[in-house]
Write a protein that holds these residues in place. Structure first.
Motif, mmCIF file in Angstrom:
data_model
loop_
_atom_site.group_PDB
_atom_site.id
_atom_site.type_symbol
_atom_site.label_atom_id
_atom_site.label_comp_id
_atom_site.label_asym_id
_atom_site.label_seq_id
_atom_site.Cartn_x
_atom_site.Cartn_y
_atom_site.Cartn_z
ATOM 1 N N ILE A 222 9.056 4.298 -6.888
ATOM 2 C CA ILE A 222 9.521 5.342 -6.139
ATOM 3 C C ILE A 222 8.611 6.173 -5.375
ATOM 4 C CG2 ILE A 222 11.094 7.575 -5.893
ATOM 5 C CD1 ILE A 222 12.338 6.730 -8.572
ATOM 6 N N GLN A 223 8.582 6.022 -4.168
ATOM 7 C CA GLN A 223 7.304 6.676 -3.364
ATOM 8 C C GLN A 223 7.952 8.078 -2.971
ATOM 9 O OE1 GLN A 223 4.728 4.658 -0.828
ATOM 10 N NE2 GLN A 223 5.972 2.721 -0.894
ATOM 11 N N VAL A 224 7.119 9.318 -3.026
ATOM 12 C CA VAL A 224 7.605 10.490 -2.463
ATOM 13 C C VAL A 224 6.657 11.069 -1.270
ATOM 14 C CG1 VAL A 224 8.022 12.915 -3.227
ATOM 15 C CG2 VAL A 224 7.938 11.161 -5.006
ATOM 16 N N TYR B 198 12.282 10.923 -1.383
ATOM 17 C CA TYR B 198 12.146 9.982 -2.578
ATOM 18 C C TYR B 198 12.606 8.616 -1.914
ATOM 19 C CZ TYR B 198 11.176 14.167 -5.296
ATOM 20 O OH TYR B 198 10.734 15.490 -5.824
ATOM 21 N N VAL B 199 11.873 7.617 -1.973
ATOM 22 C CA VAL B 199 12.516 6.319 -1.445
ATOM 23 C C VAL B 199 12.041 5.277 -2.803
ATOM 24 C CG1 VAL B 199 12.037 4.141 0.287
ATOM 25 C CG2 VAL B 199 11.355 6.507 0.894
ATOM 26 N N GLY C 123 0.922 -1.122 -0.024
ATOM 27 C CA GLY C 123 -0.041 -0.132 -0.032
ATOM 28 C C GLY C 123 0.976 1.500 -0.055
ATOM 29 N N ASN C 124 0.270 2.643 -0.084
ATOM 30 C CA ASN C 124 0.814 3.762 -0.027
ATOM 31 C C ASN C 124 1.561 3.975 1.288
ATOM 32 O OD1 ASN C 124 0.110 4.194 -2.699
ATOM 33 N ND2 ASN C 124 -1.677 5.574 -2.290
ATOM 34 N N GLY C 125 2.949 4.197 1.342
ATOM 35 C CA GLY C 125 3.612 4.516 2.818
ATOM 36 C C GLY C 125 3.980 2.915 3.079
ATOM 37 N N GLN C 126 3.723 2.006 2.434
ATOM 38 C CA GLN C 126 4.362 0.592 3.044
ATOM 39 C C GLN C 126 5.256 0.357 1.911
ATOM 40 O OE1 GLN C 126 0.629 -1.985 2.942
ATOM 41 N NE2 GLN C 126 1.227 -2.429 5.070
ATOM 42 N N PHE C 127 6.494 -0.403 2.352
ATOM 43 C CA PHE C 127 7.702 -0.722 1.428
ATOM 44 C C PHE C 127 7.868 -2.220 1.442
ATOM 45 C CE2 PHE C 127 8.526 3.084 3.945
ATOM 46 C CZ PHE C 127 8.312 4.083 2.837
ATOM 47 N N ILE D 202 6.124 7.066 -8.300
ATOM 48 C CA ILE D 202 6.476 7.067 -9.475
ATOM 49 C C ILE D 202 6.638 5.634 -10.127
ATOM 50 C CG2 ILE D 202 8.567 7.824 -11.235
ATOM 51 C CD1 ILE D 202 9.101 10.067 -9.046
ATOM 52 N N THR D 203 6.096 5.165 -11.045
ATOM 53 C CA THR D 203 6.134 4.077 -11.329
ATOM 54 C C THR D 203 6.459 3.685 -12.891
ATOM 55 O OG1 THR D 203 3.913 3.912 -12.158
ATOM 56 C CG2 THR D 203 4.449 3.033 -9.943
#
Lengths: 342, 353
Positions: free
Chosen positions: A240-242, A231-232, A212-216, A253-254
């Protein structure tokens, strides 16, 4: 040459019509001292004088058998080269926390930050090479054979994700905002981002394992832009999650493969480079590097997995301080490649 | 299983021999003539106060320099000159050295090492100061236990090796790797290190295109591949695309293969005596066979023995010049040089005398 043209052509089909071809060269200019080999270069960074620093797994990682426990030592080195690739010095030669090199970054004050996956430490060295600050603690002893991807029990660390401390589990990378706040991608065992003040005081931690968003899933690389956005490179989730400076999710970003190393350029018009790094057991897919605007628009894409120059093998570290120059630490090719973009 | 049996039976029929048994006798021993040979005692001068260990790899370059890859307190690679004088150590504390298995020198004098502890094959430049390419991947200790012959192994990957054993090249520069103790295959790569093909896989077998501990390999000038298929006691011959051609099952334990240079190439095959010297093993094993590439046995020389010039588990040979052999042994911790005569027509190789 023909082969290169074909390659670029092939890459062009994958891109939006606006994306430009990039002409580039590759070289291997760093010269380790006599009787020393680069080994598995994992982290690379440059300082304000253009010196190149490499954090690499080389030498002999060792285990000493104690009475009831086994103790791990050595196995990684931190080298400094000048702007022409000549060896300058070795930093942290007898440092306790150098086990399995993972990340390397240099901040605005030319401090050198080494991230070690096995000792689970983030080590800050002053420009003169002295230890300046330490985050995390190396586990006292190790299990032999090592524990299989189950996290570390031996240091008595609490169960992984989101813990509110600087006890890391397989940290991968570190980044800084303009105020000197520290962001650690704690990443290869844990699945979280940890934020600290410039003095190393724990501020907050966010994220857990998931899609999910905010999960890694294996957040491998981290950068902060001039506005403080984080940026992760969420490698295992192919994005890349911002986040904003406090960890609030903004966007993803996908379409860039599985980002393993990312770098944001400095200056008034920053761009983002992202490496779709191939794993060491596959040189037939991926390996390309994408150039993006910070809002995620693809500007160009170049390269592929391979063992020749201008090809890339398991890029784990990337430096883009100087415009048009990328330094790449290739963990599957055991080399550091300098890429010049034309 | 049935097809496998059928296949080996077919091979046995084809070659007119019984299927190989463990520690099979070298059936060629009775008829192969003894070739005159002379040891050159004390040829290699080790540095004072230092010592070699188990000699896994030996190789020469075009200048006659000799490379010894051995297991000491660390795995080490030493270079000697053509007169046996020590030149230097290569790859001190190199991350790709953990447990030596083979060293070979290609036609451009690049030095290649095969390490079965790191699972990495390394191409060094001729001076041994620069790494030009690696194939394989050394798992970090942080990632868990490394695969062992007894443990669960990962499936055979295109770019990862599992205790690889040897490396060779065809005239086009394609790379061939025998892999190894926990995979059971031969892999072909392009000169750039890109995977092209493989024969065999992760599982052992004894039929065609199967191997059980492929322990060494060489490639002739026509590009044919000769594999020392150790546990199957046979030398397997493959064409350049790794298609099965034949197998030689009459020369014993098949530990290591060596093919000489020059216009007329010979195949040297070891019937190495097994580790641990089981009772009676010296009567059945220990000699080296000189053969034509087509499998015709020309002769044999040498014998098992603790003391020089006996062989104590031959692990690898260099035969660049077929009349001058350098032999590395495991259990005697030594490297010996031999001058050999007879067996085949005068080869007329330049610099062979």
């Amino acid at each position: 040459m023909k082969r290169l043209a074909t390659l670029l052509l092939a890459a062009a089909f994958l891109l939006p019509a606006t994306a430009k071809d990039i002409v580039y060269d590759g070289a291997e200019p760093l010269q380790p001292p006599a009787d020393t080999f680069m080994g598995m270069a994992v982290g690379v960074a440059t300082n304000s004088r253009g010196h190149v620093f490499v954090y690499t797994r080389n030498g002999d990682p060792g285990i000493t058998l104690g009475g009831s426990r086994a103790f791990a030592r050595g196995g990684s080195s931190l080298y400094e080269f000048d702007q022409d690739g000549r060896f300058v010095r070795q930093i942290g030669k007898q440092v306790y926390g150098f086990l399995a090199a993972q990340g390397l970054r240099i901040d605005d004050q030319d401090n050198i930050w080494a991230v070690d996956r096995y000792s689970s430490m983030v080590m800050k060295f002053a420009p003169d090479g002295a230890v300046a600050m330490l985050l995390g603690r190396k586990p006292e002893s190790v299990d032999v054979p090592a524990v299989q991807a189950g996290g570390r029990q031996m240091a008595g660390a609490p169960e992984a994700s989101g813990m509110t401390s600087d006890l890391f589990e397989g940290p991968a990378d570190v980044a800084f905002d303009k105020d000197g706040n520290i962001f650690v991608a704690d990443g290869l065992g844990n699945a979280r981002i940890a934020k600290f003040t410039r003095d190393g005081v724990f501020v907050k931690s966010w994220g857990s394992r998931g899609t999910g968003n905010g999960q890694f899933h294996t957040p491998h690389s981290i950068q902060v832009d001039a506005a403080g956005n984080v940026y992760v490179a969420d490698h295992g989730n192919g994005r890349i999650q911002v986040f904003d400076n406090n960890g609030v999710y903004k966007r993803s970003i996908t379409g860039i493969g599985d980002p393993e190393a990312i770098c944001i350029t400095r200056g008034p018009r920053p761009v983002l480079y992202s490496s779709n790094s191939n794993p060491a057991d596959d040189f037939d897919h991926g390996g390309d590097i994408t150039k993006l605007s910070l809002d995620g628009k693809v500007l160009a894409r170049f390269g592929r997995a391979g063992k020749r120059l201008k090809e890339f093998g398991g890029v784990t570290g990337m430096d883009c301080r100087k415009d048009g120059t990328l330094w790449l630490a290739e963990s599957a090719n055991w080399r550091v490649q300098k890429v010049t973009l034309h | 299983m049935k097809t496998m049996l059928a296949a080996s039976a077919a091979v046995a029929l084809l070659l007119g021999t019984a299927p190989a048994l463990p520690q099979a006798a070298a059936t060629a021993a009775a008829t192969a003539p003894d070739l005159p040979y002379k040891a050159v005692p004390g040829f290699f001068k080790t540095p004072a106060g230092d010592a070699m260990g188990e000699l896994q790899g030996v190789a020469t370059n075009s200048k006659g320099h000799v490379f010894a890859f051995f297991r000491g307190p660390r795995t080490r690679l030493w270079e000697f000159d053509q007169n046996g004088n020590f030149v230097k150590e290569i790859g001190k504390h190199y991350y790709g050295f953990l447990f030596a298995h083979s060293v070979r020198v290609d036609r451009d004098d690049n030095i290649w090492t095969v390490d079965e502890g790191t699972n990495v094959v390394t191409k060094f430049d001729p001076t041994g100061t620069r790494v030009l390419m690696i194939i394989g991947h050394r798992p970090s200790a942080a990632l868990g236990p490394e695969a062992t012959a007894k443990g669960p192994n990962p499936p055979d990957g295109k770019y990862t090796l599992c205790r690889p054993t040897d490396v060779a090249w065809d005239p086009q520069g394609d790379i061939f790797i025998s892999d190894g103790y926990c995979n059971n295959r031969v892999v072909k790569y392009s000169p750039d290190g890109r995977f092209l093909a493989q024969s065999g896989g992760s599982k052992p077998g004894k039929g065609e295109n199967e191997y059980n501990l492929p322990h060494g390999l060489q490639v002739d000038h026509q590009g044919n591949v000769y594999v020392a298929d150790r546990t199957n006691n046979r030398y397997v011959v493959l064409d350049n695309n790794l298609k099965w051609k034949t197998a030689y099952t009459n020369v014993g334990t098949a530990w290591s293969a060596c093919i000489s240079e020059g216009a007329h190439q010979y195949l040297f095959a070891t019937n190495s005596n097994p580790n641990g010297n089981p009772q009676g093993s010296w009567n059945r094993t220990g000699q080296i066979y000189k053969m034509e590439l087509d499998g015709t046995v020309l002769g044999k020389f040498g014998h098992a023995g603790k003391l020089a010039p006996g062989f104590q588990v031959v692990h690898m040979m260099d035969c660049r010049d077929p009349d001058q052999l350098i032999v590395g042994e495991i259990e005697s911790w030594r490297m010996q040089k031999f001058v050999l005569s007879g067996g085949g027509a005068a080869n007329g190789n330049e610099g062979s005398k």
